[in-house]
Design a protein around this motif. Sequence first.
Motif, PDB file in Angstrom:
ATOM      1  N   GLU A 108     -50.090  37.228  -8.567  1.00  0.00           N
ATOM      2  CA  GLU A 108     -51.529  37.265  -8.810  1.00  0.00           C
ATOM      3  C   GLU A 108     -52.298  37.060  -7.516  1.00  0.00           C
ATOM      4  OE1 GLU A 108     -52.773  32.848 -10.261  1.00  0.00           O
ATOM      5  OE2 GLU A 108     -51.853  34.110 -11.792  1.00  0.00           O
ATOM      6  N   THR A 114     -53.698  39.155 -12.494  1.00  0.00           N
ATOM      7  CA  THR A 114     -52.325  39.633 -12.385  1.00  0.00           C
ATOM      8  C   THR A 114     -52.297  40.948 -11.615  1.00  0.00           C
ATOM      9  OG1 THR A 114     -51.680  38.577 -14.459  1.00  0.00           O
ATOM     10  CG2 THR A 114     -50.285  40.381 -13.667  1.00  0.00           C
ATOM     11  N   ASP A 137     -45.237  39.989  -2.679  1.00  0.00           N
ATOM     12  CA  ASP A 137     -45.736  38.626  -2.561  1.00  0.00           C
ATOM     13  C   ASP A 137     -46.569  38.438  -1.294  1.00  0.00           C
ATOM     14  OD1 ASP A 137     -45.792  36.024  -3.801  1.00  0.00           O
ATOM     15  OD2 ASP A 137     -44.609  35.324  -2.107  1.00  0.00           O
ATOM     16  N   ARG A 141     -49.693  35.214  -4.726  1.00  0.00           N
ATOM     17  CA  ARG A 141     -48.847  34.091  -5.124  1.00  0.00           C
ATOM     18  C   ARG A 141     -48.085  34.502  -6.370  1.00  0.00           C
ATOM     19  NH1 ARG A 141     -52.588  29.490  -7.742  1.00  0.00           N
ATOM     20  NH2 ARG A 141     -53.664  30.804  -9.244  1.00  0.00           N
ATOM     21  N   ALA A 142     -46.892  33.981  -6.503  1.00  0.00           N
ATOM     22  CA  ALA A 142     -46.034  34.377  -7.626  1.00  0.00           C
ATOM     23  C   ALA A 142     -45.448  33.149  -8.303  1.00  0.00           C
ATOM     24  CB  ALA A 142     -44.913  35.292  -7.124  1.00  0.00           C
ATOM     25  N   HIS A 143     -45.063  33.327  -9.564  1.00  0.00           N
ATOM     26  CA  HIS A 143     -44.284  32.310 -10.262  1.00  0.00           C
ATOM     27  C   HIS A 143     -43.366  33.008 -11.248  1.00  0.00           C
ATOM     28  CE1 HIS A 143     -46.705  31.418 -14.205  1.00  0.00           C
ATOM     29  NE2 HIS A 143     -46.820  32.680 -13.882  1.00  0.00           N
ATOM     30  N   CYS A 156     -41.916  27.375 -16.700  1.00  0.00           N
ATOM     31  CA  CYS A 156     -42.324  28.159 -15.530  1.00  0.00           C
ATOM     32  C   CYS A 156     -42.166  27.349 -14.260  1.00  0.00           C
ATOM     33  CB  CYS A 156     -43.788  28.581 -15.656  1.00  0.00           C
ATOM     34  SG  CYS A 156     -44.129  29.678 -17.043  1.00  0.00           S
ATOM     35  N   TYR A 159     -46.389  28.032  -8.616  1.00  0.00           N
ATOM     36  CA  TYR A 159     -46.783  29.230  -7.873  1.00  0.00           C
ATOM     37  C   TYR A 159     -46.431  29.059  -6.408  1.00  0.00           C
ATOM     38  CZ  TYR A 159     -49.470  31.260 -11.692  1.00  0.00           C
ATOM     39  OH  TYR A 159     -49.853  31.835 -12.875  1.00  0.00           O
ATOM     40  N   TYR A 160     -46.043  30.162  -5.808  1.00  0.00           N
ATOM     41  CA  TYR A 160     -45.737  30.171  -4.381  1.00  0.00           C
ATOM     42  C   TYR A 160     -46.358  31.403  -3.759  1.00  0.00           C
ATOM     43  CZ  TYR A 160     -43.157  30.329  -0.012  1.00  0.00           C
ATOM     44  OH  TYR A 160     -42.815  30.376   1.311  1.00  0.00           O
TER      45      TYR A 160
END
Length: 160
Positions: A108, A114, A137, A141-143, A156, A159-160
């Motif tokens: 996102e 998203t 990425d 940021r992704a999770h 979950c 986020y990174y």
Amino acid sequence: MMSTRRPAGALAAVLITAAATSVLSTPAHSAPPEATSKPPARAPVTCFATTCDGLDPIATHCVDDAVTIDDATVEGRIIRLRYSAECRAAWAQLWFGKPGDKAWVRAEDDDGNTVAKRIITVRPGDENSVYTLMVNDKDLRAHACAELPPDSNTACTFYY
């Protein structure tokens, strides 16, 4: 009459000495010591950031430098957020999944919109681990999440 045969012990000693000499001697064309200590060459990655979106991390060699950023557990399953700095891409990996379990990775933007989401559903006969395709990425940021039927229990990563 004198025998011209050598005693068996003497013959055995000659054979043992010859074998030891051939085993312990260095071949004339052996590789120099520094050549044997180098790590094997890695295949180059085949995508970067947006060009990795929707691709397989193994086929693209992004898995070669991947690290686990975070993991979470739900009912004995482990969901991991995997990340390749070289590819600037992320994906989800689910361990100990059962048929019907879902894993996904979501990327996102800074506003929480998203940008990409990749999902995999565990099928009967899948091995111990399944993984999603990658999401870009870079500057996102992704999770990763796991969702278990029938009640949709979810876990979950951060986020990174």
